[in-house]
Scaffold this motif. Structure first.
Motif, PDB file in Angstrom:
ATOM      1  N   TRP A 131       1.471  12.968   5.424  1.00 16.92           N
ATOM      2  CA  TRP A 131       1.332  11.492   4.832  1.00 16.92           C
ATOM      3  C   TRP A 131       2.746  10.738   5.282  1.00 16.92           C
ATOM      4  O   TRP A 131       2.899   9.679   5.781  1.00 16.92           O
ATOM      5  N   ASN A 167       1.557   4.544  -2.658  1.00 18.09           N
ATOM      6  CA  ASN A 167       1.439   5.779  -2.215  1.00 18.09           C
ATOM      7  C   ASN A 167       2.723   6.452  -2.541  1.00 18.09           C
ATOM      8  O   ASN A 167       2.651   7.801  -3.093  1.00 18.09           O
ATOM      9  N   LEU A 222       2.259   7.565  -6.407  1.00 15.76           N
ATOM     10  CA  LEU A 222       1.498   8.590  -6.519  1.00 15.76           C
ATOM     11  C   LEU A 222       2.016   9.809  -6.234  1.00 15.76           C
ATOM     12  O   LEU A 222       1.964  10.761  -7.160  1.00 15.76           O
ATOM     13  N   PHE A 223       2.872   9.980  -5.192  1.00 18.71           N
ATOM     14  CA  PHE A 223       3.250  11.324  -4.754  1.00 18.71           C
ATOM     15  C   PHE A 223       4.500  11.665  -5.712  1.00 18.71           C
ATOM     16  O   PHE A 223       4.683  12.785  -5.866  1.00 18.71           O
ATOM     17  N   TYR A 274       3.405   7.655   7.305  1.00 17.89           N
ATOM     18  CA  TYR A 274       4.204   6.445   6.796  1.00 17.89           C
ATOM     19  C   TYR A 274       5.275   5.890   7.686  1.00 17.89           C
ATOM     20  O   TYR A 274       5.337   4.810   7.919  1.00 17.89           O
ATOM     21  N   PHE A 301       0.811  -1.161  -0.015  1.00 16.15           N
ATOM     22  CA  PHE A 301      -0.043   0.051  -0.056  1.00 16.15           C
ATOM     23  C   PHE A 301       0.847   1.271   0.143  1.00 16.15           C
ATOM     24  O   PHE A 301       0.586   2.250  -0.746  1.00 16.15           O
ATOM     25  N   PHE A 302       1.992   1.400   0.856  1.00 14.38           N
ATOM     26  CA  PHE A 302       2.573   2.557   0.913  1.00 14.38           C
ATOM     27  C   PHE A 302       3.570   2.461  -0.230  1.00 14.38           C
ATOM     28  O   PHE A 302       4.012   3.721  -0.692  1.00 14.38           O
TER      29      PHE A 302
END
Length: 434
Positions: free
Chosen positions: A121, A97, A100-101, A125, A93-94
């Motif tokens: 975030w 992320n 995406l960032f 994290y 999941f991370f």
């Protein structure tokens, strides 16, 4: 007769036969996590200042609220996914992320709201990936193994903390923030591969070996509901004590962090210079922590016990706050910050994780995760607002230092108590509702 190289290496890190491979895998896992995080940490610190030093308490509060949403969701996942696969889901999941960032920073690199979202975030994290990693270590190793090996395993975090800022400084000009986030995602994927090695080793040599106490089946989810971490903590004086210890730790840390941000913003207005200052501090901290973990922590744990690991740093921080009250300068503040962070990485964190090693899976994963995330970030938010309130009373850094010294003194007393219980082998009583 010559001694095999692996036997000499095992003796060097105080590992017993068959433990070297697992210790190296644990070291490597933390190296990957912290290399990735510390590549991004200077960016986070600069973004916190970009959003306004006076708004940091709002960022801390937003982080705490994000934790309140995230923790039940991850606890729900923990109750439905086999323990052996839980980290795969969390780290996967991370990873997504981070990708995406990376894309968002490529498109919106100067957005102040993106900077604030990223700050929140990455604060979520960092705590989640590290907390879950230590839950894994407490699950893989039994209590005697933890006492011998956790200092060396924690040294992987310090080496990663040295490499990460160096990579950030070397590559940020070439790769930019976009490239650094891609590299951090790759390191997180490597940590997943090392986790599979550790869980395989656990079944033969670790806490899951035949005859070991609490050898709970990792192919089953952890029992409980999304809020069982909270109820587990509230039902145990031992876990409540650990939660209070973390709250006091965050209070001391947040007071120092806010003062650092204020002074850096005043003395180094250029953003690139701020990144270099934060990177230099990180480098010194990780170097000091690494030397302590390799040559001091294990010896203290074996000779003086866990109580010394948990009490020595608060005492040092208390003295540092007193020094800051007498001389409220950036040089003194930086010295206290460095001592506090070295002590946390080298002594407090390994000692705190040793407290969980004898416990059951629900305490190791859910209660521990609740303490490491909600309690930790809740402490950040509360102490952030407390510092803002103290600032309105005047007296500047002097009043902050006096209050910080008092909190650190209580923190030290509680650390001595909890460590003493662990040294006497009473931690197991937590499962009986103690």
């Amino acid at each position: 007769m010559s001694v095999p190289l692996d036997a000499r290496a095992a003796a060097l890190i105080n590992a017993r036969p068959g433990e070297l491979r697992a210790a190296l895998a644990g070291f490597g896992l933390f190296f990957c996590l912290f290399s990735g995080y510390f590549m991004l940490r200077p960016i986070r610190e600069s973004m916190g200042i970009q959003g306004g030093v006076d708004n940091l308490q709002w960022l801390f509060t937003a982080t705490f609220l994000a934790m309140l949403v995230a923790v039940p969701l991850f606890a729900w996942l923990n109750s439905r996914v086999a323990r052996i696969h839980y980290i795969d889901w969390v780290y996967g999941f991370f990873c997504i992320n981070l990708l995406l960032f990376a894309g968002l920073f490529f498109l919106l690199r100067d957005s102040i709201w993106l900077a604030r979202v990223f700050y929140v975030w990455i604060s979520v994290y960092n705590l989640f990936v590290v907390s879950v990693a230590w839950s894994l270590m407490a699950d893989v190793f039994d209590a005697p193994q933890a006492r011998r090996l956790f200092a060396f395993i924690a040294a992987g975090a310090s080496v990663g903390g040295l490499v990460g800022p160096a990579l950030s400084a070397l590559l940020v000009g070439m790769l930019g923030q976009f490239g650094l986030m891609l590299l951090a995602a790759l390191l997180l994927a490597a940590a997943v591969a090392l986790k599979h090695q550790l869980m395989a080793w656990r079944e033969v040599h670790g806490a899951g070996r035949p005859g070991a106490e609490r050898a709970e089946n990792p192919r089953r989810p952890v029992v409980g509901n999304p809020f069982s971490g909270l109820t587990r903590v509230l039902g145990s004086t031992y876990l409540l004590g650990i939660a209070a210890f973390v709250l006091l730790l965050t209070t001391a840390s947040t007071f120092l962090y806010f003062e650092q941000a204020r002074l850096v913003a005043e003395l180094f207005p250029d953003r690139a210079e701020q990144v270099r200052v934060f990177g230099a501090i990180d480098f010194v901290v990780q170097a000091g922590a690494l030397l302590s973990q390799l040559f001091i922590t294990g010896r203290i744990a074996q000779r003086l016990g866990v109580r010394m690991l948990l009490a020595a740093v608060p005492v040092s921080v208390c003295l540092g706050f007193i020094g800051l009250a007498l001389a409220p300068t950036f040089a003194v503040l930086a010295a206290v910050m460095i001592v506090r962070r070295i002590g946390e990485y080298a002594f407090v964190r390994p000692g705190r994780e040793m407290l969980f090693a004898p416990l059951d899976a629900e305490s190791k994963y859910k209660a521990k995760n609740f303490i490491d995330t909600v309690v930790y970030r809740g402490g950040d938010a509360l102490s952030g607002w407390a510092k803002s309130l103290l600032d309105t009373l005047g007296h500047g850094a002097v009043l902050i230092a006096i209050v910080g010294a008092a909190c650190a003194a209580v923190w030290g007393v509680l650390g001595w108590y909890l460590g003493g219980r662990a040294d006497r082998g009473k931690a197991e009583q937590v499962n009986a509702g103690d």
